[in-house]
Write a protein that holds these residues in place. Structure first.
Motif, PDB file in Angstrom:
ATOM      1  N   TYR A   1      95.099 121.362  49.863  1.00 39.38           N
ATOM      2  CA  TYR A   1      93.927 121.825  50.623  1.00 39.38           C
ATOM      3  C   TYR A   1      92.911 122.571  49.763  1.00 39.38           C
ATOM      4  CZ  TYR A   1      96.545 120.542  54.773  1.00 39.38           C
ATOM      5  OH  TYR A   1      97.237 119.827  55.727  1.00 39.38           O
ATOM      6  N   SER A   2      93.180 122.725  48.464  1.00 45.74           N
ATOM      7  CA  SER A   2      92.191 123.385  47.611  1.00 45.74           C
ATOM      8  C   SER A   2      91.036 122.456  47.282  1.00 45.74           C
ATOM      9  CB  SER A   2      92.840 123.885  46.318  1.00 45.74           C
ATOM     10  OG  SER A   2      93.239 122.785  45.513  1.00 45.74           O
ATOM     11  N   GLY A   3      91.225 121.166  47.465  1.00 48.78           N
ATOM     12  CA  GLY A   3      90.159 120.200  47.229  1.00 48.78           C
ATOM     13  C   GLY A   3      89.342 119.964  48.480  1.00 48.78           C
ATOM     14  N   PRO A   4      88.434 118.980  48.418  1.00 51.37           N
ATOM     15  CA  PRO A   4      87.553 118.711  49.557  1.00 51.37           C
ATOM     16  C   PRO A   4      88.268 117.888  50.624  1.00 51.37           C
ATOM     17  CG  PRO A   4      87.062 117.216  47.770  1.00 51.37           C
ATOM     18  CD  PRO A   4      88.130 118.134  47.260  1.00 51.37           C
ATOM     19  N   ARG A   5      89.221 118.500  51.299  1.00 51.26           N
ATOM     20  CA  ARG A   5      89.994 117.808  52.316  1.00 51.26           C
ATOM     21  C   ARG A   5      89.816 118.486  53.661  1.00 51.26           C
ATOM     22  NH1 ARG A   5      93.225 117.802  47.696  1.00 51.26           N
ATOM     23  NH2 ARG A   5      93.768 115.713  46.973  1.00 51.26           N
ATOM     24  N   GLN A   6      89.999 117.691  54.700  1.00 50.40           N
ATOM     25  CA  GLN A   6      89.868 118.204  56.059  1.00 50.40           C
ATOM     26  C   GLN A   6      91.013 119.156  56.381  1.00 50.40           C
ATOM     27  OE1 GLN A   6      89.867 115.121  58.911  1.00 50.40           O
ATOM     28  NE2 GLN A   6      89.932 116.475  60.684  1.00 50.40           N
ATOM     29  N   VAL A   7      90.689 120.282  56.973  1.00 51.69           N
ATOM     30  CA  VAL A   7      91.691 121.267  57.362  1.00 51.69           C
ATOM     31  C   VAL A   7      91.902 121.180  58.868  1.00 51.69           C
ATOM     32  CG1 VAL A   7      92.339 123.695  57.359  1.00 51.69           C
ATOM     33  CG2 VAL A   7      90.956 122.781  55.495  1.00 51.69           C
TER      34      VAL A   7
ATOM     35  N   ASP B   1      89.410 130.839  56.467  1.00 50.35           N
ATOM     36  CA  ASP B   1      88.126 131.148  55.836  1.00 50.35           C
ATOM     37  C   ASP B   1      87.398 129.874  55.424  1.00 50.35           C
ATOM     38  OD1 ASP B   1      88.584 133.798  56.202  1.00 50.35           O
ATOM     39  OD2 ASP B   1      89.008 134.274  54.111  1.00 50.35           O
ATOM     40  N   LYS B   2      88.162 128.865  55.002  1.00 55.11           N
ATOM     41  CA  LYS B   2      87.544 127.590  54.646  1.00 55.11           C
ATOM     42  C   LYS B   2      86.861 126.975  55.862  1.00 55.11           C
ATOM     43  CE  LYS B   2      89.189 124.429  52.167  1.00 55.11           C
ATOM     44  NZ  LYS B   2      90.000 123.336  51.587  1.00 55.11           N
ATOM     45  N   VAL B   3      87.544 127.023  57.007  1.00 58.48           N
ATOM     46  CA  VAL B   3      86.968 126.473  58.234  1.00 58.48           C
ATOM     47  C   VAL B   3      85.744 127.278  58.646  1.00 58.48           C
ATOM     48  CG1 VAL B   3      87.378 126.113  60.698  1.00 58.48           C
ATOM     49  CG2 VAL B   3      89.119 125.463  59.043  1.00 58.48           C
ATOM     50  N   GLN B   4      85.844 128.601  58.540  1.00 62.44           N
ATOM     51  CA  GLN B   4      84.711 129.443  58.924  1.00 62.44           C
ATOM     52  C   GLN B   4      83.513 129.233  58.011  1.00 62.44           C
ATOM     53  OE1 GLN B   4      86.999 133.147  58.970  1.00 62.44           O
ATOM     54  NE2 GLN B   4      86.394 133.429  61.106  1.00 62.44           N
ATOM     55  N   ALA B   5      83.772 128.917  56.725  1.00 59.76           N
ATOM     56  CA  ALA B   5      82.649 128.669  55.799  1.00 59.76           C
ATOM     57  C   ALA B   5      81.847 127.487  56.287  1.00 59.76           C
ATOM     58  CB  ALA B   5      83.169 128.435  54.393  1.00 59.76           C
ATOM     59  N   GLY B   6      82.545 126.419  56.640  1.00 58.99           N
ATOM     60  CA  GLY B   6      81.921 125.339  57.410  1.00 58.99           C
ATOM     61  C   GLY B   6      81.044 124.375  56.672  1.00 58.99           C
ATOM     62  N   SER B   7      80.441 124.758  55.528  1.00 59.42           N
ATOM     63  CA  SER B   7      79.520 123.854  54.848  1.00 59.42           C
ATOM     64  C   SER B   7      79.548 124.148  53.363  1.00 59.42           C
ATOM     65  CB  SER B   7      78.094 124.021  55.381  1.00 59.42           C
ATOM     66  OG  SER B   7      77.642 125.322  55.151  1.00 59.42           O
TER      67      SER B   7
ATOM     68  N   TYR C   1      83.763 122.810  50.133  1.00 54.99           N
ATOM     69  CA  TYR C   1      84.773 122.465  51.128  1.00 54.99           C
ATOM     70  C   TYR C   1      84.031 122.115  52.418  1.00 54.99           C
ATOM     71  CZ  TYR C   1      87.972 124.565  47.902  1.00 54.99           C
ATOM     72  OH  TYR C   1      88.689 124.853  46.780  1.00 54.99           O
ATOM     73  N   SER C   2      83.599 120.885  52.501  1.00 56.67           N
ATOM     74  CA  SER C   2      82.733 120.497  53.597  1.00 56.67           C
ATOM     75  C   SER C   2      83.467 119.791  54.717  1.00 56.67           C
ATOM     76  CB  SER C   2      81.642 119.559  53.067  1.00 56.67           C
ATOM     77  OG  SER C   2      82.229 118.500  52.366  1.00 56.67           O
ATOM     78  N   ASN C   3      84.740 119.462  54.511  1.00 59.63           N
ATOM     79  CA  ASN C   3      85.439 118.661  55.497  1.00 59.63           C
ATOM     80  C   ASN C   3      86.205 119.568  56.451  1.00 59.63           C
ATOM     81  OD1 ASN C   3      84.593 116.362  54.138  1.00 59.63           O
ATOM     82  ND2 ASN C   3      86.165 116.746  52.609  1.00 59.63           N
ATOM     83  N   VAL C   4      85.546 120.057  57.488  1.00 58.69           N
ATOM     84  CA  VAL C   4      86.124 121.034  58.391  1.00 58.69           C
ATOM     85  C   VAL C   4      86.518 120.352  59.676  1.00 58.69           C
ATOM     86  CG1 VAL C   4      85.706 123.187  59.601  1.00 58.69           C
ATOM     87  CG2 VAL C   4      84.664 122.803  57.389  1.00 58.69           C
ATOM     88  N   ALA C   5      87.745 120.562  60.108  1.00 57.88           N
ATOM     89  CA  ALA C   5      88.220 119.928  61.331  1.00 57.88           C
ATOM     90  C   ALA C   5      88.061 120.865  62.499  1.00 57.88           C
ATOM     91  CB  ALA C   5      89.680 119.544  61.168  1.00 57.88           C
ATOM     92  N   SER C   6      88.507 120.428  63.658  1.00 64.00           N
ATOM     93  CA  SER C   6      88.413 121.242  64.862  1.00 64.00           C
ATOM     94  C   SER C   6      89.552 122.245  64.901  1.00 64.00           C
ATOM     95  CB  SER C   6      88.479 120.338  66.086  1.00 64.00           C
ATOM     96  OG  SER C   6      89.753 119.750  66.170  1.00 64.00           O
ATOM     97  N   THR C   7      89.468 123.195  65.840  1.00 65.89           N
ATOM     98  CA  THR C   7      90.483 124.228  65.964  1.00 65.89           C
ATOM     99  C   THR C   7      91.641 123.773  66.809  1.00 65.89           C
ATOM    100  OG1 THR C   7      89.465 125.120  67.946  1.00 65.89           O
ATOM    101  CG2 THR C   7      88.718 126.003  65.842  1.00 65.89           C
TER     102      THR C   7
ATOM    103  N   GLY D   1      88.282 120.262  71.472  1.00 66.68           N
ATOM    104  CA  GLY D   1      88.435 119.582  70.189  1.00 66.68           C
ATOM    105  C   GLY D   1      87.375 119.961  69.181  1.00 66.68           C
ATOM    106  N   GLN D   2      86.761 121.132  69.334  1.00 63.82           N
ATOM    107  CA  GLN D   2      85.728 121.483  68.360  1.00 63.82           C
ATOM    108  C   GLN D   2      85.726 122.990  68.127  1.00 63.82           C
ATOM    109  OE1 GLN D   2      81.986 120.311  69.933  1.00 63.82           O
ATOM    110  NE2 GLN D   2      82.189 121.467  71.811  1.00 63.82           N
ATOM    111  N   LEU D   3      85.220 123.386  67.012  1.00 63.76           N
ATOM    112  CA  LEU D   3      85.094 124.800  66.670  1.00 63.76           C
ATOM    113  C   LEU D   3      83.841 125.347  67.329  1.00 63.76           C
ATOM    114  CD1 LEU D   3      86.656 126.788  64.869  1.00 63.76           C
ATOM    115  CD2 LEU D   3      84.983 126.329  63.101  1.00 63.76           C
ATOM    116  N   GLU D   4      84.010 126.401  68.132  1.00 64.11           N
ATOM    117  CA  GLU D   4      82.869 126.888  68.899  1.00 64.11           C
ATOM    118  C   GLU D   4      81.874 127.643  68.036  1.00 64.11           C
ATOM    119  OE1 GLU D   4      84.921 127.396  73.287  1.00 64.11           O
ATOM    120  OE2 GLU D   4      84.706 129.133  72.004  1.00 64.11           O
ATOM    121  N   ASN D   5      82.385 128.323  67.031  1.00 64.71           N
ATOM    122  CA  ASN D   5      81.457 129.130  66.242  1.00 64.71           C
ATOM    123  C   ASN D   5      82.037 129.347  64.856  1.00 64.71           C
ATOM    124  OD1 ASN D   5      79.567 130.924  65.300  1.00 64.71           O
ATOM    125  ND2 ASN D   5      79.407 132.022  67.231  1.00 64.71           N
ATOM    126  N   TYR D   6      81.433 128.743  63.842  1.00 61.54           N
ATOM    127  CA  TYR D   6      81.917 128.918  62.470  1.00 61.54           C
ATOM    128  C   TYR D   6      81.444 130.262  61.930  1.00 61.54           C
ATOM    129  CZ  TYR D   6      83.000 123.918  62.165  1.00 61.54           C
ATOM    130  OH  TYR D   6      83.523 122.670  62.344  1.00 61.54           O
ATOM    131  N   GLY D   7      82.375 131.065  61.465  1.00 63.96           N
ATOM    132  CA  GLY D   7      82.013 132.216  60.638  1.00 63.96           C
ATOM    133  C   GLY D   7      81.489 133.423  61.362  1.00 63.96           C
TER     134      GLY D   7
END
Length: 622
Positions: free
Chosen positions: A296-302, A324-330, A339-345, A350-356
């Motif tokens: 998960y240290s690379g550009p992979r979906q979390v 923190d990777k998910v919260q960074a979001g972009s 780390y741009s590949n952010v999955a849902s929570t 099925g989606q993240l309501e608020n990143y960061g």
């Protein structure tokens, strides 16, 4: 800060990363610590129980350390340094440069590509995938549905625009905003958020219908239908919405395999398997911890949850890091890079309501399910890991024998083989076939039209090897573990000359057909492997496959030439007009004898084209 010391008492009681080095200043091991002083001092006890640590400390000479502000920063730095330096005594995820990724480029009008190189260039990467065929199928689906451009130069509307595969941003047929809406949908789809994409498309279709833009509504309807078909083809569906990675390993003391099942929105989206190095003497929890940090240290979906067969050390800090990777979001907002590949929570929507917004919220969870469907899923991944391990063992045995017989530096996990096919020097072609872990990887096969005048087998072999490995070196790619050329000592000498000129170091042999003689550099007598040896069977398979692929290409070119006609050389004459001419006149000779006016009587041919045809067929004649 960083420093070099030899006494652990000189270390600060702060979080950071330590690098054990030998007398040659080569990195032996990289570790992280909440307190550098306490952690490193534990290696200097008189009695060390762990055999691997005892061997490590016999080679230890000095250490470097780097202080970080937090333990989480130390974890990230440790993972990056392990991936960069591949220390001998760390558990290491095998180099995944051979695996394909899907890349959404960072251009003004992004493209969707398959790549094997992940760079910090602002692009979005998805993967890695171990099955390139499935990646190509996915690419084939997404391009026409979302109509992302294919061309490199954007130099005018092309055929893709004419057949509705591209909106032609090159000529301003689509606005940047509309194009990027499609790009965002592709990102959501690759992140496993297909239901969200479907909802957005339904809303757009309804809005287009309300606006009486029925042509647009029909296009969106077709997109919905295509996506719906794909989602129906998923292998398994559960009763509730899940957004998880399920990870398990198998270890026989020689080979370690880790398998990842990706579950998105309740569907198993795919399975990936990886080899680990330096992990044979470690526990399952240690192997999985090392894998998760590197994977998960690379550009992979979390995903929202990671299911495991056993819990790992550093659970809380790894959850915080992934959250923190998910919260960074972009890209550019995280503390690890792109780390741009952010999955849902994994919430019902099925989606993240608020990143960061809340920086300390834990969004990602590691769990060991005890019962029910999730436990059965983990058991299924464990079973898959065992099956894959057995396959690797069988192939590894033959490849290990091959390494021993051929005296090459590495086990030949990747083999590239070449063959030449020509007819007395005419229509010369070459093939390159690729085998990975003893199996053909047909998506990586390549064929070459050769320009070397013939007959000159040595010159042709020199041309294809130069073309292949100059390109490999220019891209910074790793050479194969073994190169096989069809032929004897002469072809082998050509291969070694090419590799030496490019300063590429790897195994290379020549394999002669008649007596199955194996020619090795700097060994005058050819090697004869036992006729029942699995190592010989692999070489024969590789050689025969290269020969088959070259002969097939040569035959296709020969058949194409036999079917060709002088009419094919005339600008403006395609298959349909060629057929109209032959139907009208009966044969080529009658076309040659026809006048301009007679040619102009043929369907779809006007007088101007008739003059071109007449001139072309009569030029050089009195």
């Amino acid at each position: 800060m960083s420093a070099t010391i030899s006494n652990p008492n000189d270390l600060p009681e702060k979080p950071g990363v330590y690098l054990f080095k030998d007398v040659k200043d080569e990195i032996l091991y990289v570790g992280k610590a909440k307190s550098l002083k306490k952690r490193v001092k534990s290696y200097f006890k008189e009695e060390i129980e762990d055999p691997k640590t005892r061997v490590l400390m016999r080679h230890f000479h000095h250490l470097d350390y780097l202080v970080t502000d937090t333990e989480k920063e130390a974890l990230i730095l440790e993972s990056n340094l392990i991936k960069k330096y591949l220390p001998r005594y760390n558990i290491r995820l095998k180099d995944d440069k051979r695996y394909p990724y899907l890349q959404i480029t960072s251009e003004d009008y992004p493209r969707l590509l398959i790549t094997r190189s992940v760079r910090e260039d602002g692009s979005h990467y998805y993967g890695p995938f171990t099955d390139v065929t499935s990646v190509r199928s996915l690419l084939k689906l997404l391009k026409p549905v979302f109509q992302l451009r294919d061309c490199k130069r954007m130099d005018g509307p092309c055929l893709n625009y004419q057949i509705d595969l591209c909106p032609a941003p090159c000529s301003g047929q689509v606005s940047p905003e509309e194009y990027h809406e499609n790009v965002e949908k592709v990102k959501m789809f690759l992140e496993g958020r297909q239901n969200e994409v479907m909802s957005l498309l339904r809303e757009e279709m309804d809005q287009a219908a309300r606006n009486h833009d029925f042509e647009k509504a029909v296009v969106i309807r077709d997109q919905l239908f295509s996506l719906g078909e794909v989602m129906e083809k998923q292998k398994m569906e559960f009763n509730r919405s899940l957004d998880q990675d399920v990870i398990a390993s198998s270890n026989d003391g020689e080979v370690v395999v880790v398998v990842v099942f990706r579950v998105r929105q309740g569907k198993i989206m795919g399975k990936e398997d990886f080899l680990m190095e330096g992990a044979q003497d470690n526990s399952t929890s240690e192997i999985l911890a090392a894998f998760i940090k590197q994977f998960y240290s690379g550009p992979r979906q979390v995903p929202a949850e990671i299911l495991l067969p056993v819990m790992i050390e550093d659970k809380d800090i790894i959850e915080k890091w992934l959250s923190d990777k998910v919260q960074a979001g972009s890209p550019g907002k995280g503390d690890e890079g792109n780390y741009s590949n952010v999955a849902s929570t994994g919430k019902e929507e099925g989606q993240l309501e608020n990143y960061g917004v809340e920086k300390d919220v834990t969004l990602i969870h590691l769990r060991v399910p005890e019962e029910g469907l999730e436990r059965r899923l983990v058991q299924m991944v464990i079973k898959n890991a065992s099956i894959i391990l057995n396959h690797h063992k069988q192939a590894r045995g033959a490849l290990l024998d091959l390494k021993t017989y051929l005296k090459i530096p590495r086990i030949p996990r990747r083999i590239e083989a070449f063959d030449i096919s020509n007819l007395a020097g005419e229509m010369a072609v070459a093939s390159m076939v690729v085998f990975e872990d003893g199996k053909p990887s047909k998506s990586q096969y390549r064929r070459y039209k050769l320009e070397t005048p013939g007959p000159d087998d040595y010159g042709m072999m020199r041309e294809v090897l130069t073309r292949r490995y100059e390109k490999l070196k220019s891209k910074g790619e790793t050479p194969p573990d073994l190169i096989v050329v069809d032929g004897g000592r002469g072809q082998l000498n050509v291969a070694t000359e090419v590799l030496d000129s490019l300063d590429l170091k790897t195994g290379v042999i020549g394999l002669a057909k008649e007596f199955e003689q194996v020619f090795i550099p700097e060994v005058s007598i050819p090697l004869i492997l036992p006729h029942n040896s699995p190592a010989l069977h692999i070489l024969q398979y590789v050689r025969d496959e290269a020969h088959r692929f070259a002969v097939k290409y040569h035959k296709n070119l020969r058949d194409k030439r036999l079917k060709s006609s002088p009419l094919d050389e005339i600008p403006g004459i395609g298959p349909k007009r060629k057929m109209n001419l032959l139907r009208h006149f009966g044969d080529f000779k009658s076309i040659q004898n026809a006048s301009e006016d007679e040619i102009a009587e043929v369907k779809s041919i006007d007088i101007n084209l008739a003059r071109k045809i007449y001139y072309h067929l009569h030029q050089g004649k009195d």
